[in-house]
Motif scaffolding. Sequence first.
Motif: not given
Length: 454
Positions: A428, A329, A425, A423, A377
């Motif tokens: 997003r 993340d 980053p 996830y 996240i």
Amino acid sequence: MHLFSAMFLLVMLAVMPCEALYPSPEEGWQIYSSAQDADGKCICTVVAPAQNMCNRDPRSRQLRQLMEKVQNISQSMEVLDLRTYRDLQYVRNTESLMKVVEGKLKVASDNPRSLNPKGFQELKDKVTQLLPLLPVLEQYKADAKMILRLREEVRNLSLVLMAIQEEMGAYDYEELRQRVLLLETRLHSCMQKLGCGKLTGVSNPITVRSSGSRFGSWMTDTMIPSSDNRVWSMDGYFKGRRVLEYRTMNDFMKGQNFVQHLLPHPWAGTGHVVYNGSLYYNKYQSNIIIKYHFRSRSVLVQRSLSGAGYNNTFPYSWGGSSDIDLMADENGLWAVYTTIPNAGNIVISRLEPQSLEVLQTWDTGFPKRSAGESFMICGTLYVTNSHLAGAKIYFAYYTNTSSYEYTDIPFHNQYSHISMMDYNPRERVLYTWNNGHQVLYNVTLFQVIKTSGD
């Protein structure tokens, strides 16, 4: 055109006083609060819209409709031009024939007795040759009606253009292009100021492709520049060694333009991550983490994750040797797993990407076998309560405060069996492998945007 709204808003957040920061709801942004710090700088809390808001902008629809109409008119004009040229040639070719018929008719009219059977037949033949001219003339009349319709379409398009020009301002194309480039630069600068946010929503699923078996993983690099659009796919959850690298997302969607990497050691589970040009994965039947470098096609480092369960000792609820889940993340590289001393509860460890040494560890207290999947996240671990239909994001652990809370964030599990959820980053978005489908989710984060100098 919604891109302008988003870019202007981000730039204004960085430079305008707090009392001016209230865009209309149509822009898709929500201002939760705004205030000034001790130095008088503006700090505003914003929920950013999902990435697919652009297509809802009315000006975007107007321009798209305008382009379609222009294309249709252009095609119609080409047809008319071709038809007119062809028919005009026919009319010119029959012009001399019409003069001959006209002369013969005049002679017959002045002296009817001069029209013998042979002359009558010749005149009849000439008239017969002129009969194909009738449908040409009928087509001319139809074309004239079409030209009237096209003229009305052009008039309507002019009105639409004038309305858009008034709304956007009287900029020529080059000036408009330069403004877009400038705003994109400022937007990128402003995006760098986005603080880490708390997850408040997940969009509807976006199915990118249907490929592979029921279990697997796919991903893009979580750290490299946005100009690198490679996609990696790893089918299956154990003993696999074949990694497919696609040049772009579009190539992945079409299943073309890929190269194959054959890993020196097979993997276990689906908790792999690509971080800064290397693949991090759990070696089959071990708690060893391997860092495989794609460019050199070699293992740079491997290290045992001390005490971590493996080989379905502490998997997620769906099994699949998902004991060790690697992820990245905004704060770096992480391992999510559990150990016997932690009684099967989820453990989070932040890893040093070069050496794979554990930098810090947290015990969340949440039983890993009760989790469907999890992802990080902004230093927060989010856990789903199931891998099946009806799942929701149920638990959040905050590493910055070593605290947790139970959440209730729904998302649509379209294909009813998620075996990977991570996830990215850089983009997003959430990447998921759902029952043989590769699916994306946009996320909504509760964010703080600060002015420069903070």
